[in-house]
Design a protein around this motif. Structure first.
Motif, PDB file in Angstrom:
ATOM      1  N   ASN A  87       0.872  -1.170   0.000  1.00 16.32           N
ATOM      2  CA  ASN A  87       0.000   0.000   0.000  1.00 16.32           C
ATOM      3  C   ASN A  87       0.911   1.222   0.000  1.00 16.32           C
ATOM      4  N   CYS A  88       0.966   1.907  -1.115  1.00 20.81           N
ATOM      5  CA  CYS A  88       1.923   3.003  -1.304  1.00 20.81           C
ATOM      6  C   CYS A  88       1.171   4.314  -1.542  1.00 20.81           C
ATOM      7  N   THR A  89       1.424   5.315  -0.703  1.00 18.21           N
ATOM      8  CA  THR A  89       0.913   6.662  -0.953  1.00 18.21           C
ATOM      9  C   THR A  89       1.844   7.339  -1.952  1.00 18.21           C
ATOM     10  N   LEU A  90       1.284   7.662  -3.101  1.00 17.29           N
ATOM     11  CA  LEU A  90       2.093   8.186  -4.199  1.00 17.29           C
ATOM     12  C   LEU A  90       1.490   9.519  -4.657  1.00 17.29           C
ATOM     13  N   ASN A  91       2.117  10.598  -4.250  1.00 14.90           N
ATOM     14  CA  ASN A  91       1.607  11.926  -4.596  1.00 14.90           C
ATOM     15  C   ASN A  91       1.818  12.234  -6.077  1.00 14.90           C
ATOM     16  N   ALA A  92       1.123  13.252  -6.548  1.00 11.65           N
ATOM     17  CA  ALA A  92       1.202  13.641  -7.957  1.00 11.65           C
ATOM     18  C   ALA A  92       2.644  13.964  -8.344  1.00 11.65           C
ATOM     19  N   ASN A  93       3.032  13.435  -9.496  1.00 14.97           N
ATOM     20  CA  ASN A  93       4.362  13.696 -10.074  1.00 14.97           C
ATOM     21  C   ASN A  93       5.506  13.203  -9.184  1.00 14.97           C
ATOM     22  N   LYS A  94       5.254  12.129  -8.453  1.00 19.89           N
ATOM     23  CA  LYS A  94       6.282  11.531  -7.616  1.00 19.89           C
ATOM     24  C   LYS A  94       6.513  10.079  -8.015  1.00 19.89           C
ATOM     25  N   LYS A  95       7.618   9.508  -7.503  1.00 19.78           N
ATOM     26  CA  LYS A  95       7.972   8.115  -7.748  1.00 19.78           C
ATOM     27  C   LYS A  95       8.156   7.399  -6.419  1.00 19.78           C
ATOM     28  N   ALA A  96       8.132   6.085  -6.478  1.00 15.26           N
ATOM     29  CA  ALA A  96       8.363   5.283  -5.270  1.00 15.26           C
ATOM     30  C   ALA A  96       8.863   3.913  -5.677  1.00 15.26           C
ATOM     31  N   LYS A  97       9.482   3.254  -4.721  1.00 10.81           N
ATOM     32  CA  LYS A  97       9.887   1.856  -4.903  1.00 10.81           C
ATOM     33  C   LYS A  97       9.149   1.016  -3.871  1.00 10.81           C
ATOM     34  N   GLU A  98       8.672  -0.149  -4.293  1.00  6.77           N
ATOM     35  CA  GLU A  98       7.959  -1.056  -3.400  1.00  6.77           C
ATOM     36  C   GLU A  98       8.454  -2.481  -3.628  1.00  6.77           C
ATOM     37  N   GLU A  99       8.160  -3.342  -2.667  1.00  5.90           N
ATOM     38  CA  GLU A  99       8.432  -4.776  -2.787  1.00  5.90           C
ATOM     39  C   GLU A  99       7.204  -5.558  -2.373  1.00  5.90           C
ATOM     40  N   VAL A 100       6.951  -6.632  -3.074  1.00  2.00           N
ATOM     41  CA  VAL A 100       5.928  -7.581  -2.649  1.00  2.00           C
ATOM     42  C   VAL A 100       6.611  -8.932  -2.442  1.00  2.00           C
ATOM     43  N   SER A 101       6.214  -9.626  -1.402  1.00  2.00           N
ATOM     44  CA  SER A 101       6.893 -10.871  -1.070  1.00  2.00           C
ATOM     45  C   SER A 101       5.910 -12.034  -1.044  1.00  2.00           C
ATOM     46  N   PHE A 102       6.444 -13.227  -1.306  1.00  2.58           N
ATOM     47  CA  PHE A 102       5.665 -14.464  -1.337  1.00  2.58           C
ATOM     48  C   PHE A 102       6.389 -15.475  -0.462  1.00  2.58           C
TER      49      PHE A 102
END
Length: 421
Positions: A87-102
């Motif tokens: 669950n990533c809060t991503l504001n306008a014109n921004k970037k982010a890195k996330e990971e999902v795990s299994f």
């Protein structure tokens, strides 16, 4: 779909019984200014980890969500799986890195020994709770082209895992509508936990379906008339749905209702699509995990008996955090019609004193039995000198019985209970 190689490996390394595979960079979402790219698949000590780059090139602040309780459409090798949350809060014109795990343990139990493909169900939500569900995203690994998908069998994986004891197994096809099928059932038990039911559901259609379970029965006694679960199943994928009887109906109350062990589990099953078109009506299904003991216990004091409806007093139980006590009743409906039973507001008294109470109205079909619980305030009992159950000499409250299909057909009555201590 643009891809570029990330890395190459020779040989087949393993982590906790899972052969390591890799991916090429894959664009998963590119819509309305939102771009999500899978960049790498790595392996920790406990899980396979998929790395994601997220970009919000829109003019809205958004939450980007995957694998939530409300919407989880993730799969590995054709099996729906609850892992893969972010669950990533991503504001306008921004970037982010996330990971999902299994989790390795989950994959191993499902009979998955290497990852050939991963599907993710991703959606966005703005500040006004407007949700956009993106098409299901698929990432193929280096194993995908030569992988034998026919060997993936989550039921056999569970049987062979040694994690649970299998008490009952059947491959009966209990439902088959619109290419959605219930194809097998397992009753399993882990350590000292109570047994629970696993239901294998296959979606052979070309569209995403939601499988719903509601109206749970234990040994022929209905203990819930609400929706237990709604599970999204991607096209041509398999899901395992569970029913945990003690989560539906507190184990503390079982003895009062004559439930010593699980002999049968019943439920209503229906399907819907993502547009909410209600594709099928609920179908009643019973899994007879034992040959005996599937009839409700109707012993106890009969406190109401009119028009084919009986209400039987079953005792008291403590509520959560000891703030409440539960008056336990069994409603037997042999009236020839479906009814709604309800406790009239502000009508309950104990030993002649008005006591705060609460209950949900319940719908009970003809020929069915329902475990009806009325919540009673411990604080009110104590204020009126009821310190223990032995201090209760009389309980009185008003009920309304109504024909489910004809609201004008109703009966009002007063129920009086004199507990024997």
């Amino acid at each position: 779909m643009k891809r570029r190689p990330i890395r190459k490996k020779t040989g087949a390394k393993e982590k906790n019984g899972l052969k390591e595979t890799t991916i090429e960079e894959t664009v998963l979402v590119d819509q309305d200014g939102i771009k999500i790219t899978a960049t790498d698949l790595t392996y920790s000590s406990y899980s396979a980890v998929l790395s994601l780059d997220l970009e919000n090139n829109s003019d809205k602040d958004l939450d980007i969500i995957c694998g939530s309780l409300g919407y989880c459409s993730n799969s590995v090798n054709g099996v729906m799986i609850e892992d893969g949350f972010f669950n990533c809060t991503l504001n306008a014109n921004k970037k982010a890195k996330e990971e999902v795990s299994f989790d390795f343990d989950v994959l191993n139990v499902m009979g998955i020994d290497e990852i050939a493909d991963i599907e993710l169900g991703i959606y966005s939500s703005d500040d006004d709770y407007n949700d956009v569900y993106y098409p299901i995203s698929k990432i193929k690994t280096t194993a995908a082209d030569n992988y034998d998908y026919g060997k993936v069998n989550p039921v056999e994986g569970i049987k062979n895992s040694g994690v649970v004891d299998v008490l009952y197994s059947s491959d009966s096809e209990l439902y088959n509508e619109n290419d959605l099928k219930i194809v097998s059932e397992l009753l399993v038990k882990k350590d000292d936990d109570l047994p629970y039911l696993l239901i294998e559901v296959k979606n052979d259609s070309d569209k995403q379906e939601i499988a719903y379970i509601r109206d749970i029965y234990i040994n022929g006694l209905q203990v819930s008339d609400s929706t237990w679960s709604g599970t999204s199943i991607n096209p041509h994928k398999t899901a395992l749905l569970d029913i945990k009887p003690d989560s539906v109906f507190d184990k503390e109350y079982w003895t009062n209702y004559g439930i010593n062990e699980v002999s049968s589990i019943g439920f209503s099953f229906y399907q819907d699509n993502m547009e909410g078109d209600n594709e099928t009506e609920p179908v009643e299904i019973t899994v007879p995990v034992k040959s005996e003991g599937s009839e409700p216990d109707t012993s106890g004091d009969v406190v109401y008996d009119e028009g084919g409806v009986r209400i039987i007093y079953k005792g008291f139980g403590d509520g959560e955090y000891s703030m409440y006590k539960y008056l336990m009743l069994l409603v037997e409906n042999k009236s020839g019609k479906s009814i709604r039973v309800d406790e009239e507001n502000s009508s309950l008294s104990v030993n002649g004193y008005m006591i705060g109470s609460s209950s949900m109205y319940e719908y009970i079909d003809d020929g069915k039995y329902y475990a009806w619980l009325i919540e009673i305030s411990n604080n009110d009992l104590e204020k009126n000198d009821v310190k223990s159950l032995s201090d209760i000499n009389e309980i009185e409250f008003d009920i309304e019985l109504q024909d489910k299909d004809n609201w004008r057909d109703k009966t009002n009555a007063t129920v009086t209970i004199k507990p024997s201590h």
